[in-house]
Design a protein around this motif. Structure first.
Motif, mmCIF file in Angstrom:
data_model
loop_
_atom_site.group_PDB
_atom_site.id
_atom_site.type_symbol
_atom_site.label_atom_id
_atom_site.label_comp_id
_atom_site.label_asym_id
_atom_site.label_seq_id
_atom_site.Cartn_x
_atom_site.Cartn_y
_atom_site.Cartn_z
ATOM 1 N N UNK A 233 39.073 45.922 26.955
ATOM 2 C CA UNK A 233 40.667 46.552 26.905
ATOM 3 C C UNK A 233 41.333 45.580 27.421
ATOM 4 N N UNK A 234 42.666 46.200 28.328
ATOM 5 C CA UNK A 234 43.573 45.232 28.904
ATOM 6 C C UNK A 234 43.706 45.404 30.529
ATOM 7 N N UNK A 235 43.717 44.280 31.116
ATOM 8 C CA UNK A 235 43.854 43.990 32.338
ATOM 9 C C UNK A 235 45.308 43.492 32.531
ATOM 10 N N UNK A 236 45.947 44.011 33.499
ATOM 11 C CA UNK A 236 47.519 43.510 33.883
ATOM 12 C C UNK A 236 47.515 43.055 35.505
ATOM 13 N N UNK A 237 47.739 41.917 35.947
ATOM 14 C CA UNK A 237 47.667 41.687 37.106
ATOM 15 C C UNK A 237 48.997 40.850 37.696
ATOM 16 N N UNK A 238 49.029 40.666 39.008
ATOM 17 C CA UNK A 238 50.087 40.192 39.863
ATOM 18 C C UNK A 238 49.514 39.270 40.742
ATOM 19 N N UNK A 239 50.609 38.333 41.221
ATOM 20 C CA UNK A 239 50.164 37.556 42.305
ATOM 21 C C UNK A 239 51.322 37.152 43.231
ATOM 22 N N UNK A 296 42.502 35.103 48.368
ATOM 23 C CA UNK A 296 42.197 36.452 47.097
ATOM 24 C C UNK A 296 43.266 37.460 47.313
ATOM 25 N N UNK A 297 43.809 37.736 48.446
ATOM 26 C CA UNK A 297 44.759 38.808 48.892
ATOM 27 C C UNK A 297 46.099 38.559 48.039
ATOM 28 N N UNK A 298 46.225 37.528 47.655
ATOM 29 C CA UNK A 298 47.444 37.097 47.069
ATOM 30 C C UNK A 298 47.585 37.569 45.583
ATOM 31 N N UNK A 299 46.551 38.147 45.129
ATOM 32 C CA UNK A 299 46.600 38.674 43.726
ATOM 33 C C UNK A 299 45.653 39.859 43.528
ATOM 34 N N UNK A 300 46.250 40.704 42.697
ATOM 35 C CA UNK A 300 45.381 41.836 42.341
ATOM 36 C C UNK A 300 45.534 42.349 40.944
ATOM 37 N N UNK A 301 44.837 43.300 40.279
ATOM 38 C CA UNK A 301 44.617 43.818 39.222
ATOM 39 C C UNK A 301 45.305 45.256 39.587
ATOM 40 N N UNK A 302 46.269 45.505 38.549
ATOM 41 C CA UNK A 302 46.926 46.792 38.779
ATOM 42 C C UNK A 302 46.343 47.824 38.072
ATOM 43 N N UNK A 303 46.658 49.071 39.054
ATOM 44 C CA UNK A 303 45.862 50.374 38.344
ATOM 45 C C UNK A 303 46.680 50.970 37.253
#
Length: 319
Positions: A233-239, A296-303
């Protein structure tokens, strides 16, 4: 093992200035010289985080000898192929706000025999299940189909192929069926022949390249994060990068982070990629981040809830 192939490596010199003003005499506040080329940077980032990697590259002239010496100083396990031409030197001018102006030489002409020697060296170093990562621009004289041809030979060996390139080389490699391609927003837009103003448009374009042959498409969006379109599928992340210094090599660190965590699954690998990329942005020149630099806390995948309204919003910060 992750084996990188850089067909057009370089010496990368970064100069730091308070403000880049055309036509003025500028005082340099800092400078750095690092081994360069996308694949070289991917290997450097992996090794800095104790992930096994080898770099395969052509080298020539005094610049090539200096590049080999610097790789040795950095304990990079490199397989080098001597060529008649001279390795190029690239210059990046970095300003305090993170703006970087790049001056890249085209590099030497590399003959078909020299290119074949590089390809053979990479294939000989790989074992089934390994990755071979084809990175960067092509040297002068190279057939735009060379990455596509290499992917075919890589897959015949039971080795996985990743590609980070642009222009005609990217357009032609997709149909060869690479396991992964990593364009940025501009490169993806060029590949599909239209602007990509939103994340939804990026996803649509990535799916087109999937349908054309690429198994996974990992799109870096600069300050806007990244998108992974894969078989699940699709994953979208930010940092977040609090103190940006240089974007040079950040995309290579991003790709290295993804490859280091690929076996953990799409969301985890995307988050790792983003954290490695954010760390690289905060370091001078093309210095690659190690464990102490990466948060690691600088990035995450959005719900899914967080993506409501975001996918169709205008993209900003993709430079």
């Amino acid at each position: 093992m992750i084996i990188t192939v850089t067909l057009n490596p370089s010496l990368d010199r970064t100069i730091e200035v308070p403000d880049l003003v055309r036509g003025h005499v500028l005082r340099i506040t800092g400078g750095h010289l690092h081994p360069g080329g996308k694949g070289v940077n991917v290997t450097r980032a992996l090794l800095a985080n104790r992930v096994p990697s080898r770099a395969v590259l052509p080298v020539g002239g005094q610049e090539g000898a200096q590049l080999v010496e610097m790789l040795g100083d950095d304990a990079v396990d490199a397989i080098t192929v001597s060529i008649a031409g001279h390795t190029r030197t690239n210059i990046a001018v970095a300003e305090p706000d993170g703006t970087v102006t790049k001056l890249n030489e085209p590099g030497p002409v590399v003959s078909p025999a020299e290119l074949e020697a590089v390809v053979s060296a990479a294939l000989d170093a790989a074992r089934p299940g390994d990755w071979i990562v084809l990175c960067g621009s092509l040297p002068q004289g190279a057939d735009p189909d060379i990455y596509a041809q290499m992917v075919g030979r890589i897959r015949e060996r039971g080795v996985r192929a990743a590609v980070d390139t642009s222009g005609p080389a990217l357009a032609r490699v997709v149909a060869a069926g690479p396991d992964l391609i990593k364009p940025n927003a501009e490169e993806l837009a060029e590949a599909v022949g239209r602007p990509l103003p939103t994340r939804a448009a990026v996803v649509e374009a990535a799916r087109e390249l999937q349908e054309a042959g690429a198994l996974r498409v990992l799109v870096s969006l600069g300050g806007a994060g990244a998108i992974l379109v894969d078989e699940d599928g699709v994953q979208v992340g930010t940092s977040v990068a609090l103190t940006p210094r240089s974007t040079v090599g950040a995309g290579d660190s991003f790709l290295a982070g993804y490859l280091s965590a690929e076996s953990a699954g799409g969301a985890s690998a995307l988050a790792t990629a983003l954290s490695w990329g954010a760390a690289a942005v905060q370091l001078p020149g093309t210095q690659m981040p190690g464990p102490r630099d990466i948060d690691p806390a600088a990035a995450r995948v959005l719900t899914d809830d967080e993506l409501v309204g975001l996918m169709d919003a205008p993209l900003v910060g993709t430079d």
